[in-house]
Write a protein that holds these residues in place. Structure first.
Motif, PDB file in Angstrom:
ATOM      1  N   CYS A  34       0.758  -1.029   0.068  1.00 54.07           N
ATOM      2  CA  CYS A  34       0.104   0.107   0.076  1.00 54.07           C
ATOM      3  C   CYS A  34       0.885   1.227   0.013  1.00 54.07           C
ATOM      4  CB  CYS A  34      -0.913  -0.012   1.412  1.00 54.07           C
ATOM      5  SG  CYS A  34      -2.217  -1.309   1.508  1.00 54.07           S
ATOM      6  N   PRO A  35       0.563   2.332  -0.704  1.00 53.45           N
ATOM      7  CA  PRO A  35       1.101   3.574  -0.694  1.00 53.45           C
ATOM      8  C   PRO A  35       1.309   3.921   1.081  1.00 53.45           C
ATOM      9  CG  PRO A  35      -0.393   3.741  -2.426  1.00 53.45           C
ATOM     10  CD  PRO A  35      -0.688   2.500  -1.660  1.00 53.45           C
ATOM     11  N   VAL A  65      -4.623  -2.319   7.214  1.00 54.20           N
ATOM     12  CA  VAL A  65      -5.011  -2.922   5.968  1.00 54.20           C
ATOM     13  C   VAL A  65      -5.910  -4.061   6.329  1.00 54.20           C
ATOM     14  CG1 VAL A  65      -3.784  -4.407   4.212  1.00 54.20           C
ATOM     15  CG2 VAL A  65      -2.658  -2.432   5.301  1.00 54.20           C
ATOM     16  N   THR A  66      -6.914  -4.302   5.329  1.00 55.30           N
ATOM     17  CA  THR A  66      -7.714  -5.344   5.673  1.00 55.30           C
ATOM     18  C   THR A  66      -8.168  -5.907   4.378  1.00 55.30           C
ATOM     19  OG1 THR A  66      -9.967  -5.857   6.672  1.00 55.30           O
ATOM     20  CG2 THR A  66      -9.873  -3.832   5.421  1.00 55.30           C
ATOM     21  N   MET A  67      -8.824  -7.205   4.382  1.00 48.80           N
ATOM     22  CA  MET A  67      -9.271  -7.767   3.176  1.00 48.80           C
ATOM     23  C   MET A  67     -10.742  -7.739   3.185  1.00 48.80           C
ATOM     24  SD  MET A  67      -6.338  -8.890   2.172  1.00 48.80           S
ATOM     25  CE  MET A  67      -7.222  -9.800   0.787  1.00 48.80           C
ATOM     26  N   MET A  68     -11.592  -7.741   1.697  1.00 46.72           N
ATOM     27  CA  MET A  68     -12.691  -7.351   1.460  1.00 46.72           C
ATOM     28  C   MET A  68     -13.046  -8.450   0.265  1.00 46.72           C
ATOM     29  SD  MET A  68     -12.691  -3.252   1.069  1.00 46.72           S
ATOM     30  CE  MET A  68     -14.117  -2.828   1.833  1.00 46.72           C
ATOM     31  N   ASN A  69     -14.493  -8.713   0.434  1.00 41.69           N
ATOM     32  CA  ASN A  69     -15.034  -9.450  -0.556  1.00 41.69           C
ATOM     33  C   ASN A  69     -15.894  -8.459  -1.455  1.00 41.69           C
ATOM     34  OD1 ASN A  69     -14.505 -12.192  -0.392  1.00 41.69           O
ATOM     35  ND2 ASN A  69     -15.979 -12.810   0.876  1.00 41.69           N
ATOM     36  N   CYS A 110      -6.577  -0.510   1.729  1.00 39.36           N
ATOM     37  CA  CYS A 110      -5.457   0.298   2.573  1.00 39.36           C
ATOM     38  C   CYS A 110      -6.329   1.337   3.166  1.00 39.36           C
ATOM     39  CB  CYS A 110      -4.367   0.645   1.460  1.00 39.36           C
ATOM     40  SG  CYS A 110      -3.593  -0.448   0.567  1.00 39.36           S
ATOM     41  N   ASN A 111      -6.119   1.621   4.397  1.00 47.15           N
ATOM     42  CA  ASN A 111      -6.989   2.486   5.101  1.00 47.15           C
ATOM     43  C   ASN A 111      -6.045   3.784   5.585  1.00 47.15           C
ATOM     44  OD1 ASN A 111      -9.517   0.895   5.081  1.00 47.15           O
ATOM     45  ND2 ASN A 111      -8.192  -0.455   6.432  1.00 47.15           N
ATOM     46  N   ILE A 148       2.568  -6.654   3.883  1.00 46.08           N
ATOM     47  CA  ILE A 148       1.553  -7.431   3.400  1.00 46.08           C
ATOM     48  C   ILE A 148       2.025  -8.436   2.668  1.00 46.08           C
ATOM     49  CG2 ILE A 148      -0.748  -7.609   2.252  1.00 46.08           C
ATOM     50  CD1 ILE A 148      -0.654  -4.462   2.294  1.00 46.08           C
ATOM     51  N   ALA A 149       1.691 -10.101   3.032  1.00 42.02           N
ATOM     52  CA  ALA A 149       2.125 -10.777   2.352  1.00 42.02           C
ATOM     53  C   ALA A 149       0.915 -12.040   2.139  1.00 42.02           C
ATOM     54  CB  ALA A 149       3.350 -11.745   3.181  1.00 42.02           C
TER      55      ALA A 149
END
Length: 152
Positions: A34-35, A65-69, A110-111, A148-149
């Motif tokens: 993420c920047p 950072v999070t994941m989304m559907n 990316c928040n 992030i990996a």
């Protein structure tokens, strides 16, 4: 083939096995970045209320950072499966991203900002992604180094 050549070829093969395993492991893990911040001039208030003038005083730093559907407009934020906290390090993991279909695809968010998701910058990730881990290193959320990996 002489005995010496056979032994040499076995040694060469045995030496190559760890290298091949390392190459396979690194091929399965993908880093996403993420920047670190959104520059001040990247942020705009396009339609301020009548009579008001908008001004963005500062850049916004990456906060989480999070994941989304699906795309961010759906706000289908996935709850992490695991959170591990150490002294100056926190690891947040989504371990089974293949659990059912993801309408609209799999996305990483990316928040940015001081609040809860003031600005979200996101992108779709490969549908083969099976798990992701976000590592926060540092002593303060304002100064975290975030990595992030993801695996597939």
């Amino acid at each position: 083939m002489s005995e010496a050549m056979r032994i040499s070829s076995h040694k060469l093969l045995l030496a190559a096995v760890p290298l091949l395993a390392a190459a396979a492991a690194s091929a399965a893990e993908h880093k996403i970045e993420c920047p670190v911040q959104l520059p001040q001039d990247a942020l705009q208030v396009v339609h301020p209320p009548s009579g008001w003038t908008a001004f963005v005083p500062t850049a916004l730093r990456l906060s989480s950072v999070t994941m989304m559907n699906g795309p961010p407009s759906k706000m289908a934020i996935l709850k992490p499966d695991e959170i591990k906290q150490q002294k100056n390090k926190k690891k947040v993991s989504w371990l089974d991203l293949n659990d059912g279909p993801a309408p609209g695809g799999k996305w990483i968010a990316c928040n940015y900002g001081e609040g809860n998701n003031d600005v979200i910058l996101s992108r779709q990730i490969d549908d083969k992604t099976s798990q992701c881990t976000v590592t926060y290193s540092g002593t303060s959320p304002r100064e975290y180094d975030i990595t992030i990996a993801c695996d597939w």
